[in-house]
Scaffold this motif. Structure first.
Motif, PDB file in Angstrom:
ATOM      1  N   VAL A  20       0.833  -1.207   0.000  1.00  0.00           N
ATOM      2  CA  VAL A  20       0.000   0.000   0.000  1.00  0.00           C
ATOM      3  C   VAL A  20       0.869   1.259   0.000  1.00  0.00           C
ATOM      4  CG1 VAL A  20      -1.930   1.201   1.095  1.00  0.00           C
ATOM      5  CG2 VAL A  20      -1.696  -1.257   1.395  1.00  0.00           C
ATOM      6  N   HIS A  53       0.969   5.338   0.612  1.00  0.00           N
ATOM      7  CA  HIS A  53       0.199   6.325   1.382  1.00  0.00           C
ATOM      8  C   HIS A  53       0.658   7.742   1.041  1.00  0.00           C
ATOM      9  CE1 HIS A  53       0.053   2.643   3.929  1.00  0.00           C
ATOM     10  NE2 HIS A  53      -1.171   3.026   4.124  1.00  0.00           N
ATOM     11  N   SER A  55      -3.577   4.304  -1.216  1.00  0.00           N
ATOM     12  CA  SER A  55      -4.577   4.816  -0.284  1.00  0.00           C
ATOM     13  C   SER A  55      -4.728   6.327  -0.485  1.00  0.00           C
ATOM     14  CB  SER A  55      -4.126   4.532   1.147  1.00  0.00           C
ATOM     15  OG  SER A  55      -4.914   5.271   2.035  1.00  0.00           O
ATOM     16  N   LYS A  59      -6.533   8.147   1.590  1.00  0.00           N
ATOM     17  CA  LYS A  59      -7.020   8.618   2.877  1.00  0.00           C
ATOM     18  C   LYS A  59      -6.461   9.985   3.247  1.00  0.00           C
ATOM     19  CE  LYS A  59      -7.103   6.524   7.466  1.00  0.00           C
ATOM     20  NZ  LYS A  59      -6.549   5.288   8.055  1.00  0.00           N
ATOM     21  N   CYS A 119      -7.750   2.946  -2.879  1.00  0.00           N
ATOM     22  CA  CYS A 119      -8.644   2.635  -1.759  1.00  0.00           C
ATOM     23  C   CYS A 119      -8.693   3.822  -0.800  1.00  0.00           C
ATOM     24  CB  CYS A 119      -8.168   1.385  -1.023  1.00  0.00           C
ATOM     25  SG  CYS A 119      -6.593   1.569  -0.206  1.00  0.00           S
ATOM     26  N   ASP A 120      -9.549   3.703   0.205  1.00  0.00           N
ATOM     27  CA  ASP A 120      -9.686   4.731   1.255  1.00  0.00           C
ATOM     28  C   ASP A 120     -10.098   6.095   0.687  1.00  0.00           C
ATOM     29  OD1 ASP A 120      -8.860   2.914   3.187  1.00  0.00           O
ATOM     30  OD2 ASP A 120      -6.752   3.446   2.970  1.00  0.00           O
ATOM     31  N   GLN A 142      -9.486  -0.035   2.885  1.00  0.00           N
ATOM     32  CA  GLN A 142      -8.470  -1.084   2.788  1.00  0.00           C
ATOM     33  C   GLN A 142      -9.031  -2.403   3.295  1.00  0.00           C
ATOM     34  OE1 GLN A 142      -4.118  -0.069   3.596  1.00  0.00           O
ATOM     35  NE2 GLN A 142      -4.382  -0.480   4.606  1.00  0.00           N
TER      36      GLN A 142
END
Lengths: 464, 265
Positions: free
Chosen positions: A11, A13, A46, A48, A79-80, A105
């Motif tokens: 992943v 970030h 991600s 996020k 994702c996120d 996730q």
């Protein structure tokens, strides 16, 4: 930026604002190459902590997705995100959505063949009928119970029920899914996923070196998830028979789960059974049957033909191994290590109470296995840094221990690379007590170094 | 990896603010630009720094400005104070960066980028307060402290972060119970900066909202500004983008206003 790799899922970030210029800076060519070589079964980005993105900002990642999928057949996607970000991505890539979108996730892990979180009750809704069906099939294949809402109204109605579902899936889109012979560890069993037509090609796609090293490290149960296999030909049959025979030398078991014999000759099953392979209809038949799992996965050193001696190259590099281990544990526990004694002999563990262990294998220019035996207190302390709180959950401690050993392995790999020795590492294996470890390493000669970290005794053992 | 003693040792070794700077700041505090410039002139390094800073394109001056009195005159009291604080911070920065791929020029650019945008934000919020304007100078302290504490542990940090999503601030907090922003506040105290500056910096960490609504709002704007700045390619390449965690929820309510002000589209 590099992906964080855990349980076979890598992943990324990124943070802040993603536009064309920033995403190119985040993802260099080296980063993409490193992601390809991580060989993860799923690669996610991600969103996020991304507050703003535009199409150019995502494009760099989408290009990376294409490369990773072409090389590894991994599942790739974002994702996120929230509803607004989801709509934006759909709008940007309307006709060209070749990657997946997972709202969280956690949802993504349901679609990876990670058997840790099996058997979830999942409510799902998508306004696209074929997406609903595709998701339900994937979830079912991965051992979950999907409940599909056909309309938004039905979804709203069903979603009202409190505690009825473990997870609710919306705003999720399945792009092309991965098709690789992926390896996943559950407990101490290794699961390989195979699909479509099994022919001579399996000899190329199956990582035999990895498999052999897993055997050497002490894994004893190998499960082929074959739900999606259409048929098998004689070349694949030979391959699996040989694999099973060689596994028998280690007392290891190979199982097939979900393989149908509609298009595969029935006699193949008998031949495979003769060579020691077991067949199960459902993954749960093994994974939920703790007794069977224990019996099949139990460590056993019996019958290992080639007990190998330590060789010069391993001993020469010994200080590197010890340094890497000590530095990592010092880093994770913030304590100082003292070396107490070192000897070349069979492993000897004086105090077996409240002790857990872990091992990791390495192979390449040199090969062997590092075994670490921890007092539970040190393991707990190391966990605190990673999870941020104290815990007595043994499974979580073992899990974190595996991460820690992975860090040790990674460090050894870098240290050896500095000396022009190139090695790869296996997945870490953990042992809840010393007894189960001894079944693997008893009788093997190796270098044992006793260390103490603030009065806690700790054993490092290097063997082949 | 990093111990409480190492942090204490680091804080102990921070030199007190040089006398000339203290005197310059006192005169600026009294609004006396002429006296401040006269004293500041004695510090050659400060002169040089101010010259470099204000002649950066982001300050937008047509002709080169070189005299301290001229520089202070153009900047005015508030921004002159901010510039002196920026200089003080730069004294703490290492001569050679290892953890982050920074250099002297890039670090000065970062200070200038943050300072100019912070001024824009305070004008937008209708705040005219020289201490609040100076608060931004202390923000890069978090970067300097990370470099000082983690530079010998670069490989360890990389390995740790390859298996677990964890930022430097959290690592420090979990290991020593003290984070980068606590240390930044200690620097502010040691240098006798106004108390409010340290409090704004703590709120700007994004993980320690302030009970004081005004300080909390400034903390949010500063946190978002930090990540807006660290999303510029040159700072991403310097590995600054993820040294601390971006707290997206903390800044959500001001995001629209921020994006309009910064003309993000």
């Amino acid at each position: 930026m590099r992906a964080v790799l855990k349980n076979g899922i890598g992943v990324f970030h990124p943070q802040g604002f993603l536009d064309g210029a920033s995403s190119i800076a985040i993802l260099s060519i080296e980063d993409i190459e490193a992601t390809v070589s991580q060989n993860a079964g799923m690669v996610l980005v991600s969103l996020k902590k991304v507050i703003f993105f535009n199409r150019n900002g995502l494009d760099a990642f989408v290009k990376m997705f294409h490369k990773v999928r072409a090389a590894n057949h991994a599942t790739v996607g974002f994702c996120d995100y929230d509803a607004k970000k989801y709509e934006a991505i759909i709008k940007f890539y309307k006709d060209d959505l070749s990657f997946s979108l997972f709202k969280t996730q956690e949802i993504a892990t349901l679609f990876s063949s990670n058997y840790k979180n099996q058997n979830k009750n999942v409510l799902l809704y998508s306004d696209d009928k074929s997406q609903r069906a595709a998701m339900a099939i994937e979830l079912h294949d991965n051992g979950h119970n999907p409940i599909i809402a056909q309309t938004q109204e039905e979804f709203d109605e069903k979603a009202k029920a409190e505690n009825a579902y473990d997870i609710i899936i919306t705003e999720t889109y399945l792009g092309q899914m991965g098709q690789k012979v992926a390896t996943r560890v559950t407990g101490n069993a290794i699961i390989y996923t195979v699909s479509s037509f099994l022919d001579a090609e399996i000899g190329n796609t199956f990582n035999i070196e990895y498999h052999n090293n897993s055997l050497n490290v002490g894994f004893r149960l190998f499960i082929f998830d074959a739900y999606k296999v259409v048929s098998m030909n004689v070349h694949a049959l030979n391959f699996f028979s040989k694999l099973s025979t060689s596994a028998a030398e280690y007392n290891a078991t190979i199982c097939f789960v979900g393989l149908s014999f509609d298009k595969t000759p029935k006699e193949f099953k008998e031949i495979l059974e003769d060579s020691g392979i077991m067949f199960f209809n459902h993954m749960d038949d093994i994974l939920q049957d703790k007794e069977l799992l224990k019996e099949l996965g139990a460590s056993s050193a019996a019958n290992i033909k080639n007990k190998r001696a330590l060789n010069k190259v391993t001993v020469t590099e010994l200080p590197n191994f010890i340094d890497a281990t000590v530095a990592t544990i010092e880093m994770m526990t913030n304590s100082k290590a003292m070396k107490e004694s070192a000897k070349v002999d069979n492993i000897e563990v004086k105090n077996q109470e409240n002790t857990i262990a872990s091992s990791i294998g390495f192979y390449g220019d040199m090969d062997g296995m590092v075994v670490l035996i921890f007092p539970q207190e040190i393991a707990k302390k190391a966990c605190e840094l990673l999870i941020g709180e104290e815990t007595n959950d043994k499974e979580m401690i073992l899990d974190t221990l595996a991460e820690l050993v992975n860090i040790v392995g990674g460090k050894v790999k870098t240290l050896l690379a500095d000396h022009d020795v190139s090695v790869d590492i296996t997945l870490p294996r953990t042992y809840p007590d010393v007894k189960s470890l001894l079944e693997i390493v008893e009788g093997k000669k190796g270098v044992q170094v006793d260390l103490s970290f603030n009065d806690d005794k700790f054993i490092f053992f290097l063997t082949r | 990896m990093i111990t409480q003693e190492k942090i204490e040792d680091y804080i102990d070794k921070i030199p007190p603010a040089p006398k000339i700077l203290k005197a310059t700041l006192t005169h600026l505090g009294n609004g006396d630009l002429v006296k401040a410039a006269a004293i500041a002139k004695e510090d050659k390094a400060l002169n040089n720094y101010l010259k470099l800073l204000v002649n950066k394109p982001i300050y937008g001056f047509k002709n080169e400005v070189s005299e301290v009195s001229q520089i202070f005159g153009i900047l005015g009291v508030s921004r002159a104070q901010q510039a002196v604080y920026n200089y003080m911070l730069s004294l703490l920065s290492p001569s050679k960066w290892n953890l982050f791929k920074l250099n002297r020029v890039l670090f000065y650019n970062l200070q200038a980028d943050l300072s100019m945008n912070w001024k824009k934000i305070l004008e937008h919020l209708g705040i005219e307060d020289k201490d609040k304007l100076s608060a931004i100078s202390l923000l890069p302290a978090s970067i300097i402290v990370s470099e000082a504490l983690f530079n010998e542990k670069k490989k360890d940090v990389a390995l740790l972060r390859s298996v677990h999503e964890i930022d430097l601030n959290t690592i420090l907090k979990r290991l020593c119970g003290m984070d980068l922003f606590d240390i930044a506040q200690k620097i502010a105290q040691k240098w006798e900066m106004p108390e409010e500056i340290g409090e704004i910096i703590q709120a700007a960490s994004g993980v320690k909202p302030s009970d004081d609504a005004d300080i909390n709002t400034l903390g949010k704007w500063m946190h978002l500004l930090l990540f807006y700045t660290l999303s510029q390619p040159q700072y991403i390449e310097a590995d600054l983008n993820d040294f601390i965690d971006f707290q997206i929820e903390y800044v959500q309510d001001i995001y629209e206003e921020f994006s309009q002000l910064m003309e993000i589209s």
